[in-house]
Design a protein around this motif. Structure first.
Motif, short mmCIF file in Angstrom:
data_model
loop_
_atom_site.label_atom_id
_atom_site.label_comp_id
_atom_site.label_asym_id
_atom_site.label_seq_id
_atom_site.Cartn_x
_atom_site.Cartn_y
_atom_site.Cartn_z
N GLU A 134 0.83 -1.21 0.00
CA GLU A 134 0.00 0.00 0.00
C GLU A 134 0.87 1.27 0.00
O GLU A 134 0.60 2.22 -0.72
CB GLU A 134 -0.92 -0.03 1.23
CG GLU A 134 -2.05 0.96 1.14
CD GLU A 134 -3.14 0.67 2.17
OE1 GLU A 134 -3.47 -0.50 2.41
OE2 GLU A 134 -3.67 1.65 2.73
N LEU A 135 1.93 1.25 0.79
CA LEU A 135 2.84 2.41 0.82
C LEU A 135 3.48 2.64 -0.56
O LEU A 135 3.60 3.78 -1.02
CB LEU A 135 3.95 2.20 1.86
CG LEU A 135 3.55 2.31 3.33
CD1 LEU A 135 4.77 2.03 4.22
CD2 LEU A 135 2.96 3.67 3.67
N CYS A 136 3.87 1.57 -1.21
CA CYS A 136 4.48 1.69 -2.54
C CYS A 136 3.45 2.24 -3.54
O CYS A 136 3.78 3.09 -4.37
CB CYS A 136 5.02 0.35 -3.03
SG CYS A 136 6.46 -0.22 -2.13
N ASP A 137 2.21 1.78 -3.43
CA ASP A 137 1.15 2.28 -4.32
C ASP A 137 0.95 3.78 -4.12
O ASP A 137 0.56 4.50 -5.04
CB ASP A 137 -0.18 1.55 -4.06
CG ASP A 137 -0.15 0.11 -4.53
OD1 ASP A 137 0.77 -0.26 -5.28
OD2 ASP A 137 -1.04 -0.68 -4.12
N LEU A 138 1.20 4.24 -2.89
CA LEU A 138 1.06 5.67 -2.58
C LEU A 138 2.34 6.45 -2.94
O LEU A 138 2.47 7.63 -2.61
CB LEU A 138 0.75 5.86 -1.09
CG LEU A 138 -0.63 5.38 -0.63
CD1 LEU A 138 -0.72 5.33 0.89
CD2 LEU A 138 -1.73 6.28 -1.20
N GLU A 139 3.28 5.73 -3.57
CA GLU A 139 4.53 6.32 -4.08
C GLU A 139 5.51 6.75 -3.00
O GLU A 139 6.34 7.63 -3.21
CB GLU A 139 4.23 7.46 -5.06
CG GLU A 139 3.43 6.93 -6.24
CD GLU A 139 3.37 7.85 -7.44
OE1 GLU A 139 3.65 9.04 -7.27
OE2 GLU A 139 3.04 7.33 -8.52
N TYR A 140 5.42 6.11 -1.84
CA TYR A 140 6.49 6.26 -0.86
C TYR A 140 7.68 5.41 -1.31
O TYR A 140 7.51 4.41 -2.01
CB TYR A 140 6.03 5.79 0.52
CG TYR A 140 5.13 6.77 1.22
CD1 TYR A 140 5.66 7.93 1.80
CD2 TYR A 140 3.76 6.54 1.31
CE1 TYR A 140 4.82 8.83 2.43
CE2 TYR A 140 2.93 7.44 1.95
CZ TYR A 140 3.46 8.59 2.51
OH TYR A 140 2.66 9.48 3.15
N SER A 141 8.87 5.82 -0.88
CA SER A 141 10.08 5.04 -1.14
C SER A 141 10.36 4.22 0.12
O SER A 141 10.74 4.77 1.16
CB SER A 141 11.24 5.98 -1.45
OG SER A 141 12.42 5.25 -1.61
N VAL A 142 10.13 2.93 0.03
CA VAL A 142 10.06 2.09 1.24
C VAL A 142 11.26 1.17 1.34
O VAL A 142 11.66 0.53 0.35
CB VAL A 142 8.77 1.22 1.21
CG1 VAL A 142 8.64 0.38 2.47
CG2 VAL A 142 7.55 2.11 1.01
#
Ligand code: SF4
Length: 213
Positions: free
Chosen positions: A87-95
Motif C-alpha cells: 500500500e505504501l508503494c502504491d502511494l509512491e512512498y520510497s520504502v
C-alpha cells in the motif's frame, strides 16, 4: 480492517544503509522472536498498540518525507506488513525494510528495498539465517553484517565467499556499538581487500546511543 501492532513511529535521520543522511519516517513494529546479544531495541519486543493501516498512514503523512523505513523488532513476524508495504508503494512512498534473516523475504513487494541482516555467531542467532533468502535479493537490496569481534569478521568474510553474496547486492559491515571500534573494522576491511561498505551508525554519532535509535 487490516491492522499492525506498532511500537513507535518517528521522524529522524536515516543512520544506516545507502540511504544514510536522508530524513526518514521510521515505523517500528512490535515483536521479535530473536534475542541478539547486542539488541538495542528490546523495548520493541512486547510494547505496542494496534493501529489500522489508515491510522499509520495518517501519522506518516505528518512528516513531509517520501522515505519510509519499516523496522522492528522483526517486522516480518506480522504477516500483514507485506500488504502494508504494498500500500505504501502504491502511494509512491520510497520504502525500505530492515529484517533479520529469520523470515522469508520471497513475498516482499519488489518496489521495497530490503536490508537483510545476516546474523553472525556473536549475535547468538546465526542458526536462524535462512540461506534460501539469498535467491530473492535484488541489486538495489543490501546485506548487512553486524560485526562484534575479529572472529565475526573472519566468519563473515568466509560466509560471503561461500554463498557468493557480492554478486547479489551491496554488502555492509557495521561494527557492534561499543564492541568493535570503527577504526579496527576499517583496517580489517582494507587489509583483507573486501568489497564491502563500512557503515557507521550516523544517528548514534549525532545523538548518542540512547536517543539515536
Ligand atoms: S533481530 Fe533485531 S530486534 Fe530482534 S533481537 Fe535481533 S537486533 Fe533485536
Amino acid at each position: 480492517m487490516r491492522t499492525l501492532i506498532i511500537n513507535e513511529i518517528f521522524y529522524s535521520i536515516q543512520g544506516e544503509t545507502s540511504r544514510t543522511g536522508l530524513p526518514t519516517t521510521f515505523v517500528r513494529l512490535t515483536g521479535c522472536p530473536l534475542r541478539c546479544s547486542y539488541c538495542d531495541t528490546k523495548y520493541a519486543f512486547k510494547k505496542g498498540f494496534k493501529k489500522s493501516f489508515d491510522e499509520i498512514i495518517i501519522e506518516i503523512d505528518k512528516n513531509k518525507t517520501k522515505y519510509i523505513t519499516i523496522t522492528g523488532g522483526e517486522p516480518l513476524a506480522q504477516k500483514d506488513i507485506l500488504l502494508f508495504m504494498k500500500e505504501l508503494c502504491d502511494l509512491e512512498y520510497s520504502v525500505s525494510i530492515e529484517t533479520s534473516n529469520a523470515y522469508t523475504i520471497e513475498n516482499i513487494d519488489p518496489r521495497v528495498s530490503i536490508i537483510l541482516d545476516i546474523k553472525t555467531p556473536a549475535s547468538n542467532e546465526a542458526d536462524k539465517n535462512m540461506i534460501q533468502n539469498y535467491n530473492f535479493l535484488k541489486p538495489k537490496d543490501e546485506i548487512k553484517f553486524v560485526i562484534c569481534n575479529l572472529s565475526d569478521f573472519n566468519w563473515a568474510r568466509e560466509y560471503i565467499k561461500k554463498y557468493n553474496l557480492t554478486s547479489n547486492c551491496q554488502i555492509i559491515f557495521s561494527p557492534s556499538y561499543e564492541e568493535m571500534p570503527l577504526s579496527q573494522l576499517a583496517d580489517l576491511i582494507l587489509s583483507n581487500n573486501l568489497d564491502v561498505r563500512l557503515q557507521a551508525q550516523l544517528h548514534k554519532t549525532i545523538w548518542g546511543p540512547v536517543d539515536g535509535k
